[in-house]
Scaffold this motif. Sequence first.
Motif, PDB file in Angstrom:
ATOM      1  N   ASP A   1       0.819  -1.216   0.000  1.00  0.00           N
ATOM      2  CA  ASP A   1       0.000   0.000   0.000  1.00  0.00           C
ATOM      3  C   ASP A   1       0.852   1.265   0.000  1.00  0.00           C
ATOM      4  OD1 ASP A   1       0.977  -0.043   2.596  1.00  0.00           O
ATOM      5  OD2 ASP A   1      -0.975   0.153   3.570  1.00  0.00           O
ATOM      6  N   LEU A   2       2.170   1.133  -0.253  1.00  0.00           N
ATOM      7  CA  LEU A   2       3.052   2.300  -0.291  1.00  0.00           C
ATOM      8  C   LEU A   2       2.765   3.110  -1.551  1.00  0.00           C
ATOM      9  CD1 LEU A   2       5.451   3.562   1.308  1.00  0.00           C
ATOM     10  CD2 LEU A   2       6.982   2.343  -0.266  1.00  0.00           C
ATOM     11  N   PRO A   3       2.581   4.426  -1.440  1.00  0.00           N
ATOM     12  CA  PRO A   3       2.258   5.235  -2.620  1.00  0.00           C
ATOM     13  C   PRO A   3       3.344   5.188  -3.693  1.00  0.00           C
ATOM     14  CG  PRO A   3       1.675   6.415  -0.623  1.00  0.00           C
ATOM     15  CD  PRO A   3       2.456   5.202  -0.186  1.00  0.00           C
ATOM     16  N   LEU A   4       2.914   5.337  -4.929  1.00  0.00           N
ATOM     17  CA  LEU A   4       3.824   5.200  -6.059  1.00  0.00           C
ATOM     18  C   LEU A   4       4.822   6.345  -6.144  1.00  0.00           C
ATOM     19  CD1 LEU A   4       1.328   3.927  -8.785  1.00  0.00           C
ATOM     20  CD2 LEU A   4       2.733   2.599  -7.197  1.00  0.00           C
ATOM     21  N   ASP A   5       4.436   7.558  -5.725  1.00  0.00           N
ATOM     22  CA  ASP A   5       5.411   8.652  -5.791  1.00  0.00           C
ATOM     23  C   ASP A   5       6.554   8.418  -4.807  1.00  0.00           C
ATOM     24  OD1 ASP A   5       3.829   9.177  -3.543  1.00  0.00           O
ATOM     25  OD2 ASP A   5       3.218  11.183  -4.189  1.00  0.00           O
ATOM     26  N   VAL A   6       6.263   7.782  -3.682  1.00  0.00           N
ATOM     27  CA  VAL A   6       7.317   7.430  -2.729  1.00  0.00           C
ATOM     28  C   VAL A   6       8.287   6.434  -3.364  1.00  0.00           C
ATOM     29  CG1 VAL A   6       7.803   6.283  -0.535  1.00  0.00           C
ATOM     30  CG2 VAL A   6       5.884   7.886  -0.709  1.00  0.00           C
ATOM     31  N   ILE A   7       7.742   5.418  -4.023  1.00  0.00           N
ATOM     32  CA  ILE A   7       8.588   4.406  -4.655  1.00  0.00           C
ATOM     33  C   ILE A   7       9.420   5.027  -5.767  1.00  0.00           C
ATOM     34  CG2 ILE A   7       8.555   2.266  -5.996  1.00  0.00           C
ATOM     35  CD1 ILE A   7       6.100   1.432  -4.380  1.00  0.00           C
ATOM     36  N   GLY A   8       8.863   6.027  -6.445  1.00  0.00           N
ATOM     37  CA  GLY A   8       9.631   6.710  -7.478  1.00  0.00           C
ATOM     38  C   GLY A   8      10.903   7.334  -6.942  1.00  0.00           C
ATOM     39  N   VAL A   9      10.872   7.805  -5.695  1.00  0.00           N
ATOM     40  CA  VAL A   9      12.071   8.368  -5.064  1.00  0.00           C
ATOM     41  C   VAL A   9      12.969   7.257  -4.530  1.00  0.00           C
ATOM     42  CG1 VAL A   9      12.950   9.911  -3.280  1.00  0.00           C
ATOM     43  CG2 VAL A   9      10.783  10.435  -4.420  1.00  0.00           C
ATOM     44  N   LEU A  10      12.387   6.315  -3.802  1.00  0.00           N
ATOM     45  CA  LEU A  10      13.181   5.260  -3.174  1.00  0.00           C
ATOM     46  C   LEU A  10      13.845   4.348  -4.201  1.00  0.00           C
ATOM     47  CD1 LEU A  10      10.865   4.140  -0.225  1.00  0.00           C
ATOM     48  CD2 LEU A  10      12.786   5.742  -0.170  1.00  0.00           C
ATOM     49  N   GLY A  11      13.300   4.300  -5.413  1.00  0.00           N
ATOM     50  CA  GLY A  11      13.818   3.393  -6.429  1.00  0.00           C
ATOM     51  C   GLY A  11      15.253   3.656  -6.832  1.00  0.00           C
ATOM     52  N   GLY A  12      15.804   4.805  -6.458  1.00  0.00           N
ATOM     53  CA  GLY A  12      17.194   5.098  -6.783  1.00  0.00           C
ATOM     54  C   GLY A  12      18.187   4.517  -5.800  1.00  0.00           C
ATOM     55  N   TRP A  13      17.702   3.979  -4.692  1.00  0.00           N
ATOM     56  CA  TRP A  13      18.565   3.373  -3.677  1.00  0.00           C
ATOM     57  C   TRP A  13      18.137   1.927  -3.434  1.00  0.00           C
ATOM     58  CZ3 TRP A  13      16.527   8.326  -1.673  1.00  0.00           C
ATOM     59  CH2 TRP A  13      17.467   9.370  -1.708  1.00  0.00           C
TER      60      TRP A  13
END
Length: 424
Positions: free
Chosen positions: A286-298
Motif C-alpha cells: 500500500d506504499l504510494p507510487l510517488d514514494v517508490i519513485g524516489v526510493l527506487g534510486g537506492w
Amino acid sequence: MTDFAIPDWWGGLTGERLGVVWLDPADWEPAWQHVEESGAMSLEHRDVDDELLRKGKLLVGTGPESVRRWTRQRLAAAWYVDPDEPDVLWCALGGFYPAWLWVPVEPTAAGVREVLGEPFPAAPAARVELSRFVRGFLGLRHLVTVPEVPAEEGVPPWEAVPAEDVVVADGSSLDRYAKIVKFLDPQPWGSARQEDPYPEETPGGGGRMVPSLMDLAPIRDGHRLQRLGRVPSMTWRTLHSRSQLSIEIHTREVVCAAVRYRPSPGSHRPVVRRINEVHGERYPEDLPLDVIGVLGGWEFGVEDDLARSLDDPDDADAVGAGLRCLAALWHGDLRRSLELREWAAHPDPAVRANLAMIAHSYNHRFLLQELALSETDAEELARLEDLLYHEPDPDAFNAFHDDFGGAAIMVDEDGDPVGAWEDE
C-alpha cells in the motif's frame, strides 16, 4: 495514428468530465516518444523494465495536473492504451513516471476516479493523518550517494541539470537533488519541525517565485534546523500522495529512509506487488507510487536483509554493525527495541560498545541497565553506571554536515541554538 480499431469504451469514457484531455485518435503517438525525465535516480534494471513496458503503448490523453509547491511546474497525468490489450487503460500519475509505475485501469469513469483518488492530488495531511509508516536501510553515511546537481546562473534550482558524477548525500547535496525530483515538493524540513511548515503559496504573496527564495526561506525561517535529542532528518512532502519522506541519520552513520503515508488506492497495489516480484524489493503493497519513485534510486534494506549480519555471533564487527542498523529500523517501536537486550551479555566488548552507543543515542535506559547487569569489567561497569546516574547530554553531531553561513544548525527543546560538532 489509427491503423487499429478504436476501443469500444472510447466514446463513452471521453464524454465524461474527469479532468482528462483525451487526444483525437489521429494524434495518438507511441509512448516511447513521450519519455519525460523525473529527475530521480533509477537503477539500470528498472530503466530496462521501463523500455520494455512502454513498447506497443500509445499516449491517448493527459491530465489532470499537479503543481509542485512554489515552482509553478504543472505536471500532468498521462494515459496510455496498448492496441494488443484494448480493454485496459494505463495511468501514469505524472507524465514523468517510469512505465514500471503505470497503473492498469478499468476504462470507466469509476476506474479513472479510483486510480486518481479524490481529490487529485491528495489533500495535505498532518502527521497524525498519515496512518502508515515504514522505514528502510539505505546504507552507511559515506556510501549513500545522489547525483551532483551544480547550480547554474539564471536557471531555477528545480530546473537544474544533474551531472554524471555522484556525491555523498549530505544536507546540501540532498537539498539540491530533491529540488529536481518531480516526485517531491522541493522544500525540506529538519527534525526541529514535526509538521510540514511550508505554506502552499509563495511567501510574500503575488504567486511569483524568486528562485533564490527556494534556498533562502528554509534557513531564514528555521525550517532546516535539527532538534537536539532527535534523530537528524530531512523530510519532504511527495507530490501526489502528500506522504512525508524522511532521510534520517542514526547513530552518526546509519542512513535510513522513513515514510509516513496514507494507504494507496487498491488499483495501485498490483503495481507494487509486481515491483517486489520482478525487482526483488519488499515495499509494503500500500506504499504510494510517488514514494517508490524516489526510493527506487537506492537499495531499500528491510529487517530480513539486516538480520543476516547476526547469523554468526562470533563475527563481532558484523554483529555490532547489524545491531546499529536494526536499532535504527526499530526506532520508535519499543517492543522490537527491547530485543536488543538479548545481546547485552555478548562476550566481545566491541559489540557491547555498540549497544552502549545505541542506548545513548536513543535514550534506551533499559539497555544501559541490561549492559550494567551483564558487565564483568569493573572499569566498564563504572562507566555504564555513570551513564545511568549522570545522564550525558544528547549527541550534537552535525550529521548532514550542514553549513548555514553562520546561522544555527541545531536547537534545544526551548528553541535555543546549540553548538554542533563534526567528525571532519
